[in-house]
Design an enzyme around this catalytic site. Structure first.
Site, mmCIF file in Angstrom:
data_model
loop_
_atom_site.group_PDB
_atom_site.id
_atom_site.type_symbol
_atom_site.label_atom_id
_atom_site.label_comp_id
_atom_site.label_asym_id
_atom_site.label_seq_id
_atom_site.Cartn_x
_atom_site.Cartn_y
_atom_site.Cartn_z
ATOM 1 C CD GLN A 35 -4.231 -53.342 9.041
ATOM 2 O OE1 GLN A 35 -4.080 -54.553 9.048
ATOM 3 N NE2 GLN A 35 -4.655 -52.674 10.110
ATOM 4 C CD GLU A 66 -2.974 -70.482 17.321
ATOM 5 O OE1 GLU A 66 -3.725 -71.473 17.302
ATOM 6 O OE2 GLU A 66 -3.225 -69.436 16.659
ATOM 7 C CB SER A 70 -10.687 -55.900 5.214
ATOM 8 O OG SER A 70 -10.378 -57.122 5.840
ATOM 9 C CD GLU A 80 -6.464 -54.917 12.797
ATOM 10 O OE1 GLU A 80 -6.997 -55.581 11.903
ATOM 11 O OE2 GLU A 80 -5.237 -54.714 12.854
#
Length: 397
Positions: free
Chosen positions: A131, A380, A166, A249
């Site tokens: 991705q 957050e 990744s 995801e």
């Protein structure tokens, strides 16, 4: 067959599916697939072989609709599958993220031609995807991305940089976001592209992590050309498409698979002599932690099943995706910390050290999980989404 407690009542089709999965694991999960101390190439080879076996058994992507190679599995069947894989300590398929994220996005947004081409290659592992969303100055604030794709006839010319990608060091394809209308508002004028990593002008540079591994890479685009037919979804509307991918995801069943395996490891460590207590589960401090972890894992399983069921119906995951991502990140980190507590000083020894606990995996897990609360969207950001979309609180200025 093992009559495991999944926390929900099983129908006759559910029990038949459970028996099928257990038979498959008994025959397919051979010693050559299990964990070993081999090289990275050995590990990747095992993952490829495992995905081929899953695919041959029709179990590579059970949540996908049957017309695309899936099983149209119910939420309960997905819970069964995840629990059985975790109990058997089965490895992940090499294309885990593509199966759980890109595949459903292509099913939702792709053309018939794109579905026919890409989906079978995802299931077979012929194409391994990474991705390309995050950039050096566009992580949680993804809409500020600057990678550009200029239309030139029937091609797009891509220039820019992605980071924290990744699997890029062994993938052969990448799905990425690029700005195709630089004059549009930040969340508009972005397109979702599918590209071959062997395309001239694309360079992958691995990044060495605190754990010593290089699971992430930088990916540079220097005038790389891809066909305009490789746009997934409407041109300039990739933000909407990307929101689907991010939802899948953050809530994928694969996360519960991994986290259930981590809980199983902690339970076994706690039942053995450890640095916290020699009383095993009779120690209230140890037992309290494990019970809390088990309750959170069960909550995560239920959230993931509901969201995956929505995805099967063609509905993008909503704010529950942020709930699952937040819970997974916090739980992953807390469980890695507790594993280090159970292991004591030998747990801090890395792989290769003679006295390392669990072959050094306790230390590696602790280090890797430092990134859990900001990968795929910071905690957050997830709390902001939950506050605004579930609780109705004012938007964060």
């Amino acid at each position: 067959m093992t009559d495991r407690d999944y926390g929900v009542p099983l129908t006759a089709p559910d029990r038949a599916f459970r028996d099928e999965v257990q038979r498959f694991l008994a025959s397919a999960l051979t010693s050559d697939i299990g964990p070993s101390a081999g090289t990275e190439a050995d590990r990747l080879d095992r993952m490829r072989r495992w995905q081929r076996r899953l695919h041959q058994a029709g179990l590579a992507a059970i949540s996908w609709p049957e017309e695309y190679g899936g099983r149209s599995a119910t939420p309960v069947q997905q819970l069964i599958f995840t629990a059985e894989m975790a109990a058997a300590r089965a490895p992940e398929p090499i294309n885990r993220s593509a199966i759980n994220q890109l595949g459903p996005t292509i099913i939702q947004w792709g053309t018939p031609e794109q579905r026919a081409h890409y989906l079978p290659r995802i299931l077979s592992g012929e194409d391994v995807w990474c991705q390309g969303f995050s950039e050096p100055d566009a992580g949680s604030d993804l809409a500020s991305l600057t990678t550009r794709a200029v239309i030139d006839g029937d091609e797009l010319v891509i220039t820019g940089q992605k980071i924290w990608t990744s699997k890029a060091h062994y993938a052969n394809r990448i799905y990425l976001l690029a700005r195709t209308d630089p004059g549009a508002a930040p969340r508009e004028g972005i397109s979702y592209l599918l590209a071959d990593l062997s395309t001239p002008g694309i360079e992958v540079r691995p990044i060495r992590q605190i754990s010593g591994d290089a699971e992430f890479s930088e990916v540079f685009f220097d005038g790389a050309r891809v066909p305009i037919n490789n746009v997934l979804g409407p041109l300039h509307e990739g933000w909407r498409v990307a929101k689907s991918t991010l939802g899948y995801e953050r809530v994928g069943q694969s996360r519960t698979h991994r986290i259930e395996r981590r809980l199983d490891i902690l339970v076994r460590m706690a039942g053995e002599p450890n640095a916290l207590s020699d009383r095993g589960f009779q120690d209230s401090y140890v037992a309290d932690h494990l019970v809390r972890f088990a309750a959170q894992v069960e909550a995560l399983r239920q959230i993931a099943a509901q969201a995956t069921a929505a995805g099967v119906r063609g509905v993008s995951p909503g704010p529950e995706a942020s709930m699952a991502k937040l819970l997974t990140s916090e739980l992953d980190q807390a469980m890695a910390n507790f594993g280090l507590d159970l292991a004591g000083m030998p747990g801090a020894l890395e792989r290769g050290s003679p006295s390392a606990i669990k072959g050094g995996n306790v230390a590696k897990s602790y280090l890797v999980m430092r990134a859990a609360t900001f990968g795929a969207g910071t905690s957050e950001i997830q709390r902001n989404v939950i506050a605004e979309r579930l609780l109705g609180l004012p938007r964060d200025p």
